[in-house]
Design a protein around this motif. Structure first.
Motif, PDB file in Angstrom:
ATOM      1  N   ARG A 129       1.589  33.280 -31.203  1.00  0.00           N
ATOM      2  CA  ARG A 129       1.746  32.280 -32.482  1.00  0.00           C
ATOM      3  C   ARG A 129       2.989  31.553 -32.418  1.00  0.00           C
ATOM      4  NH1 ARG A 129       2.802  37.297 -33.294  1.00  0.00           N
ATOM      5  NH2 ARG A 129       4.515  37.791 -34.751  1.00  0.00           N
ATOM      6  N   ILE A 130       2.733  30.295 -33.003  1.00  0.00           N
ATOM      7  CA  ILE A 130       3.991  29.307 -33.029  1.00  0.00           C
ATOM      8  C   ILE A 130       4.852  29.839 -34.249  1.00  0.00           C
ATOM      9  CG2 ILE A 130       4.628  27.064 -33.339  1.00  0.00           C
ATOM     10  CD1 ILE A 130       2.259  26.149 -32.135  1.00  0.00           C
ATOM     11  N   THR A 131       6.207  30.055 -33.723  1.00  0.00           N
ATOM     12  CA  THR A 131       6.912  30.482 -35.241  1.00  0.00           C
ATOM     13  C   THR A 131       8.017  29.317 -35.338  1.00  0.00           C
ATOM     14  OG1 THR A 131       8.326  31.751 -33.707  1.00  0.00           O
ATOM     15  CG2 THR A 131       6.738  33.008 -34.655  1.00  0.00           C
ATOM     16  N   ARG A 132       8.171  28.359 -34.602  1.00  0.00           N
ATOM     17  CA  ARG A 132       8.915  27.412 -34.682  1.00  0.00           C
ATOM     18  C   ARG A 132       8.249  26.299 -34.081  1.00  0.00           C
ATOM     19  NH1 ARG A 132      13.069  24.771 -32.394  1.00  0.00           N
ATOM     20  NH2 ARG A 132      13.238  26.260 -30.397  1.00  0.00           N
ATOM     21  N   SER A 133       8.632  24.933 -34.619  1.00  0.00           N
ATOM     22  CA  SER A 133       8.272  23.722 -34.112  1.00  0.00           C
ATOM     23  C   SER A 133       9.119  22.576 -34.436  1.00  0.00           C
ATOM     24  CB  SER A 133       6.994  23.346 -34.136  1.00  0.00           C
ATOM     25  OG  SER A 133       6.489  22.305 -33.241  1.00  0.00           O
ATOM     26  N   GLU A 134       9.848  22.009 -33.555  1.00  0.00           N
ATOM     27  CA  GLU A 134      10.691  20.858 -33.966  1.00  0.00           C
ATOM     28  C   GLU A 134      11.043  19.826 -32.937  1.00  0.00           C
ATOM     29  OE1 GLU A 134      15.251  21.648 -34.079  1.00  0.00           O
ATOM     30  OE2 GLU A 134      14.279  23.775 -34.357  1.00  0.00           O
ATOM     31  N   PRO A 135      11.005  18.642 -33.527  1.00  0.00           N
ATOM     32  CA  PRO A 135      11.246  17.336 -32.535  1.00  0.00           C
ATOM     33  C   PRO A 135      12.840  17.479 -31.887  1.00  0.00           C
ATOM     34  CG  PRO A 135      10.618  16.497 -34.611  1.00  0.00           C
ATOM     35  CD  PRO A 135      10.973  18.052 -34.537  1.00  0.00           C
ATOM     36  N   VAL A 136      12.836  17.442 -30.613  1.00  0.00           N
ATOM     37  CA  VAL A 136      14.251  17.346 -30.182  1.00  0.00           C
ATOM     38  C   VAL A 136      14.426  16.086 -28.909  1.00  0.00           C
ATOM     39  CG1 VAL A 136      14.417  19.886 -30.399  1.00  0.00           C
ATOM     40  CG2 VAL A 136      13.822  18.908 -28.378  1.00  0.00           C
ATOM     41  N   HIS A 137      15.597  16.007 -28.520  1.00  0.00           N
ATOM     42  CA  HIS A 137      15.714  15.055 -27.432  1.00  0.00           C
ATOM     43  C   HIS A 137      16.284  15.907 -26.164  1.00  0.00           C
ATOM     44  CE1 HIS A 137      15.512  11.244 -25.472  1.00  0.00           C
ATOM     45  NE2 HIS A 137      16.837  11.549 -24.911  1.00  0.00           N
ATOM     46  N   SER A 138      15.738  16.227 -25.468  1.00  0.00           N
ATOM     47  CA  SER A 138      16.434  17.102 -24.093  1.00  0.00           C
ATOM     48  C   SER A 138      15.899  16.634 -22.964  1.00  0.00           C
ATOM     49  CB  SER A 138      15.860  18.839 -24.404  1.00  0.00           C
ATOM     50  OG  SER A 138      16.141  19.009 -25.675  1.00  0.00           O
ATOM     51  N   PHE A 139      16.693  16.793 -21.947  1.00  0.00           N
ATOM     52  CA  PHE A 139      16.435  16.493 -20.371  1.00  0.00           C
ATOM     53  C   PHE A 139      16.074  15.094 -20.600  1.00  0.00           C
ATOM     54  CE2 PHE A 139      14.859  20.903 -21.329  1.00  0.00           C
ATOM     55  CZ  PHE A 139      16.160  21.428 -20.728  1.00  0.00           C
TER      56      PHE A 139
END
Length: 159
Positions: free
Chosen positions: A136-146
């Protein structure tokens, strides 16, 4: 195509770094900062893993490498799934499920009560597999990586 899982062997780390670099650059648009992260994860594993509770699974068919999945200790009760990769030509044939099944069996046998992984929302097939197997998903957040904008996710499961 019959699959088997084996332990790390010489040359596997270099192959994994290059596969991650190529596939994530091609499929996700990742920049060159991703491969050194994979290399660091592999170097740390090779130098300090505890074989009683941490393992690398390398998927092969007729001595051809097809992918990997690693079980590492996050804490005494939590396993962390890392470097889950399957080359495109091996996808859709049950290898991913076999790898994840073997990973979960090992984590349980090693005494872990729960597990965690980090991924990106864009990995649709892997996320569907995780969900189908009870993660199950416990965290989801937009990021800028790579070098790209992503939605990072943490998934967990009770073992």
């Amino acid at each position: 195509m019959p699959f088997e899982l084996r332990h790390m062997q010489p040359g596997d780390a270099e192959w994994l770094v290059e596969q991650h670099r190529q596939l994530y650059m091609r499929d996700e648009g990742f920049d060159e900062s991703f491969a050194p992260l994979v290399a660091d994860i592999l170097a740390d594993f090779e130098q300090s893993h505890d074989p009683e509770c941490e393992r690398a699974f390398i998927a092969c068919s007729d001595d051809q490498r097809l992918g990997s999945v690693f079980c590492v200790r996050l804490d005494e009760k939590t396993a962390k799934l890392r470097l889950f990769l399957l080359v495109p030509e091996a996808r859709g044939q049950g290898a991913g499920r076999m790898m994840l099944d073997a990973w979960m069996r090992f984590a349980r046998q090693a005494g872990y009560d729960r597990a965690q992984l980090w991924t990106h929302e864009s990995h649709k097939a892997a996320c569907a597999l995780y969900q189908a197997m009870g993660w199950r998903i416990t965290r989801s957040e937009p990021v800028h990586s790579f070098g790209v904008s992503l939605v990072e996710q943490t998934w967990e499961i009770d073992l």
